[in-house]
Design a protein around this motif. Structure first.
Motif, short mmCIF file in Angstrom:
data_model
loop_
_atom_site.label_atom_id
_atom_site.label_comp_id
_atom_site.label_asym_id
_atom_site.label_seq_id
_atom_site.Cartn_x
_atom_site.Cartn_y
_atom_site.Cartn_z
N ILE A 53 0.84 -1.20 0.00
CA ILE A 53 0.00 0.00 0.00
C ILE A 53 0.88 1.25 0.00
N ALA A 54 1.93 1.24 0.83
CA ALA A 54 2.83 2.40 0.91
C ALA A 54 3.47 2.69 -0.43
N ILE A 55 3.93 1.65 -1.13
CA ILE A 55 4.55 1.84 -2.44
C ILE A 55 3.56 2.41 -3.43
N LEU A 56 2.35 1.86 -3.47
CA LEU A 56 1.34 2.33 -4.41
C LEU A 56 0.96 3.78 -4.16
N LEU A 57 1.02 4.18 -2.90
CA LEU A 57 0.62 5.54 -2.53
C LEU A 57 1.81 6.49 -2.42
N ASP A 58 2.97 6.05 -2.93
CA ASP A 58 4.17 6.89 -2.92
C ASP A 58 4.51 7.39 -1.53
N SER A 59 4.42 6.49 -0.56
CA SER A 59 4.74 6.83 0.82
C SER A 59 5.73 5.79 1.33
N THR A 61 6.24 2.94 4.81
CA THR A 61 5.45 2.24 5.82
C THR A 61 5.35 3.02 7.12
N ASP A 62 6.49 3.53 7.59
CA ASP A 62 6.49 4.24 8.87
C ASP A 62 5.59 5.47 8.84
N SER A 63 5.69 6.27 7.76
CA SER A 63 4.87 7.48 7.66
C SER A 63 3.39 7.14 7.55
N LEU A 64 3.09 6.08 6.80
CA LEU A 64 1.70 5.69 6.61
C LEU A 64 1.07 5.25 7.92
N LEU A 65 1.78 4.41 8.67
CA LEU A 65 1.23 3.92 9.93
C LEU A 65 1.18 5.00 11.00
N LEU A 69 1.28 13.14 7.12
CA LEU A 69 1.07 13.70 5.80
C LEU A 69 1.97 14.89 5.52
N VAL A 70 2.78 15.28 6.51
CA VAL A 70 3.60 16.47 6.36
C VAL A 70 4.52 16.37 5.16
N HIS A 71 5.10 15.16 4.98
CA HIS A 71 6.11 15.00 3.94
C HIS A 71 5.53 14.83 2.55
N HIS A 72 4.18 14.90 2.43
CA HIS A 72 3.57 14.70 1.13
C HIS A 72 2.92 15.97 0.59
N ASN A 73 3.17 17.09 1.25
CA ASN A 73 2.44 18.30 0.89
C ASN A 73 3.19 19.24 -0.04
N SER A 74 4.42 18.95 -0.40
CA SER A 74 5.15 19.81 -1.32
C SER A 74 5.80 18.95 -2.40
N GLY A 75 6.01 19.57 -3.56
CA GLY A 75 6.40 18.80 -4.73
C GLY A 75 7.88 18.55 -4.87
N TRP A 76 8.15 17.58 -5.71
CA TRP A 76 9.51 17.25 -6.12
C TRP A 76 9.59 17.38 -7.63
N THR A 77 10.77 17.73 -8.10
CA THR A 77 11.05 17.72 -9.53
C THR A 77 12.28 16.85 -9.75
N ARG A 176 11.26 2.08 -0.80
CA ARG A 176 11.24 2.44 0.62
C ARG A 176 12.49 3.23 0.99
N PHE A 177 13.64 2.85 0.45
CA PHE A 177 14.87 3.56 0.76
C PHE A 177 14.89 4.94 0.11
N PHE A 178 14.36 5.02 -1.10
CA PHE A 178 14.26 6.32 -1.75
C PHE A 178 13.34 7.24 -0.93
N GLN A 179 12.24 6.68 -0.46
CA GLN A 179 11.28 7.46 0.31
C GLN A 179 11.90 7.97 1.61
N LYS A 180 12.73 7.15 2.25
CA LYS A 180 13.41 7.58 3.47
C LYS A 180 14.31 8.78 3.18
N ALA A 181 14.94 8.78 2.01
CA ALA A 181 15.81 9.90 1.65
C ALA A 181 15.03 11.17 1.37
N MET A 182 13.74 11.03 1.06
CA MET A 182 12.91 12.18 0.72
C MET A 182 12.13 12.72 1.92
#
Length: 342
Positions: A53-59, A61-65, A69-77, A176-182
């Protein structure tokens, strides 16, 4: 964990990537009623599927559980820096059954990054543009730059994922590792990988906070493995804009020593594979690896159309149309099969 917070996070992220409850349920293998129940805070997903679920939602596991939502409110390029190697390896070089550029773009797409700037030579640009155009058929926005100095045009409100050079990366739960870096958008983070000891300026030492330190300090903190930087950087826009990059940058990793800022690292686990595509032997090694995995698992590694579909960048109908264009090839048949159109 609070089921209500988790449910709100799932609902927010699902809508953000463009899934309906049924579409998300189909990808996970549950009913849409189960998704509805989670989003109303009446239950939690089973631990066996929370990672998916976390992968599909671009999140992650730790943040989802945590319902974070703080880390999902601004964009990346994205910024992809390509340069033909001294051996003539280019964007159109085939790694078993796909061109190199498919792998490079997939790294961004796996993280839900649609807006990607590409810095390359004229020949590479022409090839990429002939295949992908402006990227719209995959739900992307591709912009082509003649040289790295155009980095000054990156909007300061964005964070930037930078991929420099050509490399093949593969491992379980890579996103998951990429997400941790973001996660911390105020930090500059490079990825590092445990490898056998080699003489390389990309060797990394870090302290208990994963802050990259000098070798003198780092020697005290070494594990049984040596860690080396791989060519992916996550940073605020101002960091990449302040870096003094020569016109010919791109053949190798942008080293962390060029970054005028504190640098942190996310260390990938053992078992990950990174093959810098610098020589034709490297291309052969990566091709054999891709062939072996695809034959053993029955799936396409870095199928760029599948990634676009699973990340909600294109619709199910568009995914089928892309498969139909290649229906007489094994690649097209694979797309149609996973889309349910045998």
């Amino acid at each position: 964990m609070d089921p209500k917070r988790v449910g709100n996070a799932i609902a927010y992220l699902r809508k953000k990537v463009g899934y309906t409850q049924r579409e998300l349920a189909d990808r996970i293998g549950v009913s849409d009623k189960a998704v509805s129940k989670w989003e109303r805070g009446l239950g939690l997903p089973d631990t066996a599927i929370i990672g998916k679920i976390a992968i599909l939602l671009d999140s992650d596991t730790d943040s989802l559980l945590a319902g974070d939502l703080v880390h999902h409110n601004s964009g990346w390029t994205g910024l992809l820096i390509l340069k033909e190697s001294m051996y003539g390896i280019k964007a159109n070089t085939i790694i078993y059954d796909k061109p190199v550029v498919n792998f490079m773009l997939s790294y961004f797409m796996l993280m839900g990054i649609r807006d990607i700037r590409i810095v390359s030579g004229e020949e590479d640009r022409q090839f990429i543009e002939s295949i992908f155009g402006n990227g719209s058929r995959l739900g992307l926005k591709l912009t082509y730059w003649e040289n790295i100095q155009e980095k000054e045009y990156i909007d300061s409100k964005f964070n930037v994922m930078v991929v420099s050079g050509m490399t093949f990366i593969y491992g379980v739960d890579q996103s998951r590792f990429f997400q941790k870096a973001m996660l911390d958008k105020t930090k500059t983070t490079v990825l590092s990988l445990p490898k056998k000891k080699i003489d390389s300026p990309a060797r990394i030492y870090y302290d208990s906070d994963k802050k990259v330190v000098t070798s003198e300090d780092g020697e005290k903190l070494r594990t049984q493995y040596d860690y080396y930087q791989i060519p992916i950087i996550f940073c605020p826009a101002h960091v990449i804009c302040s870096m003094k990059l020569e016109e010919n940058m791109g053949e190798e990793t942008i080293p962390y020593t060029r970054i005028n800022d504190e640098v942190y690292t996310v260390a990938l686990d053992r078992g990950f594979v990174e093959i810098p595509l610098n020589t034709w032997d490297d291309v052969m090694d990566a091709s054999v690896f891709v062939k072996t995995v695809q034959k053993a698992c029955g799936m396409q590694i870095y199928c760029i159309e599948e990634i676009a579909w699973r990340r909600g960048m294109i619709s199910h109908e568009e995914f089928i149309r892309l498969g139909e264009r290649m229906k007489d090839t094994p690649y097209g048949k694979y797309i149609l099969e996973i889309a349910g159109q045998k």
